[in-house]
Design an enzyme around this catalytic site. Sequence first.
Site, PDB file in Angstrom:
ATOM      1  CD  GLN A   5      -2.856   1.098   2.449  1.00  0.00           C
ATOM      2  OE1 GLN A   5      -2.699   0.260   3.340  1.00  0.00           O
ATOM      3  NE2 GLN A   5      -3.811   1.992   2.468  1.00  0.00           N
ATOM      4  CB  THR A   6       2.215   3.378  -2.612  1.00  0.00           C
ATOM      5  OG1 THR A   6       1.082   3.505  -3.474  1.00  0.00           O
ATOM      6  CG2 THR A   6       3.065   2.197  -3.059  1.00  0.00           C
ATOM      7  CB  VAL A   7      -1.927   6.312  -1.162  1.00  0.00           C
ATOM      8  CG1 VAL A   7      -2.669   7.487  -0.550  1.00  0.00           C
ATOM      9  CG2 VAL A   7      -1.130   6.763  -2.387  1.00  0.00           C
ATOM     10  CG  HIS A  40      -6.338   3.428  -2.432  1.00  0.00           C
ATOM     11  ND1 HIS A  40      -5.537   3.719  -1.350  1.00  0.00           N
ATOM     12  CD2 HIS A  40      -5.584   2.708  -3.276  1.00  0.00           C
ATOM     13  CE1 HIS A  40      -4.346   3.213  -1.544  1.00  0.00           C
ATOM     14  NE2 HIS A  40      -4.336   2.577  -2.709  1.00  0.00           N
ATOM     15  CG  HIS A  85      -6.236  -0.372  -6.861  1.00  0.00           C
ATOM     16  ND1 HIS A  85      -5.357   0.447  -7.524  1.00  0.00           N
ATOM     17  CD2 HIS A  85      -5.730  -0.527  -5.608  1.00  0.00           C
ATOM     18  CE1 HIS A  85      -4.361   0.781  -6.714  1.00  0.00           C
ATOM     19  NE2 HIS A  85      -4.559   0.195  -5.539  1.00  0.00           N
TER      20      HIS A  85
HETATM   21  P1  AMP Z   1      -1.601   1.367  -3.672  1.00  0.00           P
HETATM   22  O1  AMP Z   1      -0.219   1.030  -4.153  1.00  0.00           O
HETATM   23  O2  AMP Z   1      -2.536   0.223  -3.645  1.00  0.00           O
HETATM   24  O3  AMP Z   1      -1.546   2.126  -2.360  1.00  0.00           O
HETATM   25  O4  AMP Z   1      -2.190   2.360  -4.765  1.00  0.00           O
HETATM   26  C1  AMP Z   1      -1.987   3.733  -4.729  1.00  0.00           C
HETATM   27  C2  AMP Z   1      -2.394   4.244  -6.084  1.00  0.00           C
HETATM   28  O5  AMP Z   1      -2.576   5.646  -5.985  1.00  0.00           O
HETATM   29  C3  AMP Z   1      -1.344   4.013  -7.173  1.00  0.00           C
HETATM   30  O6  AMP Z   1      -1.930   3.228  -8.205  1.00  0.00           O
HETATM   31  C4  AMP Z   1      -0.986   5.427  -7.636  1.00  0.00           C
HETATM   32  O7  AMP Z   1      -0.781   5.485  -9.028  1.00  0.00           O
HETATM   33  C5  AMP Z   1      -2.183   6.230  -7.198  1.00  0.00           C
HETATM   34  N1  AMP Z   1      -1.971   7.642  -6.914  1.00  0.00           N
HETATM   35  C6  AMP Z   1      -1.007   8.184  -6.133  1.00  0.00           C
HETATM   36  N2  AMP Z   1      -1.171   9.524  -6.050  1.00  0.00           N
HETATM   37  C7  AMP Z   1      -2.283   9.815  -6.785  1.00  0.00           C
HETATM   38  C8  AMP Z   1      -2.983  11.022  -7.085  1.00  0.00           C
HETATM   39  N3  AMP Z   1      -2.560  12.199  -6.613  1.00  0.00           N
HETATM   40  N4  AMP Z   1      -4.086  10.951  -7.866  1.00  0.00           N
HETATM   41  C9  AMP Z   1      -4.501   9.761  -8.347  1.00  0.00           C
HETATM   42  N5  AMP Z   1      -3.890   8.580  -8.096  1.00  0.00           N
HETATM   43  C10 AMP Z   1      -2.795   8.614  -7.326  1.00  0.00           C
END
Ligand code: AMP
Length: 142
Positions: A92-94, A98, A100
């Site tokens: 999880q990067t954010v 969320h 997908h």
């Molecule tokens: P995850 O790796 O499951 O946490 O997914 C995070 C997703 O957020 C990735 O697919 C990124 O491309 C997307 N992402 C990060 N910053 C933004 C943003 N500002 N607007 C839209 N998508 C984003």
Amino acid sequence: MNGACIFCDIAARAVEAGLVYEDADSIAFLDTHPLFPGHVLLCPREHYVTLLELPTRLTGPMFATTQLLARAVENALDAEGTFIAINNRVSQTVPHLHIHIVPRRRRDGLKGFFWPRQHYTDDAAREAVRDAIEREVQKLKT
Ligand code: AMP
Ligand code: ZN
């Protein structure tokens, strides 16, 4: 959360995003680095890190909105199906929950993407895991 979370900022309309849907509980927008065009992220407006923190009053509405968006993405992109996924902490990067929603087509190149499958060594190993999970479910339900 304010200031430190990009998806809170998008929900507050403080940061631009390609919005496709919003309601009182959630907001959905295009992923900036899509697996395929039409890759959408659906977030609760409130800041929860993973699915496990999402209050049950929101689980039903979020799942219904996931259905709505999956249909919309399929129709809009003329897709054959969708891939629906949530990374909880690992990968999880954010750190704002969320979902997908990714349009899929047969032979679109995502075959084999993610997880190489494993085998249980034998029936006893499989049963031990099954039993451990079932016990935890019972504990959590009481
Ligand atoms: P995850 O790796 O499951 O946490 O997914 C995070 C997703 O957020 C990735 O697919 C990124 O491309 C997307 N992402 C990060 N910053 C933004 C943003 N500002 N607007 C839209 N998508 C984003
Ligand atoms: Zn947030």
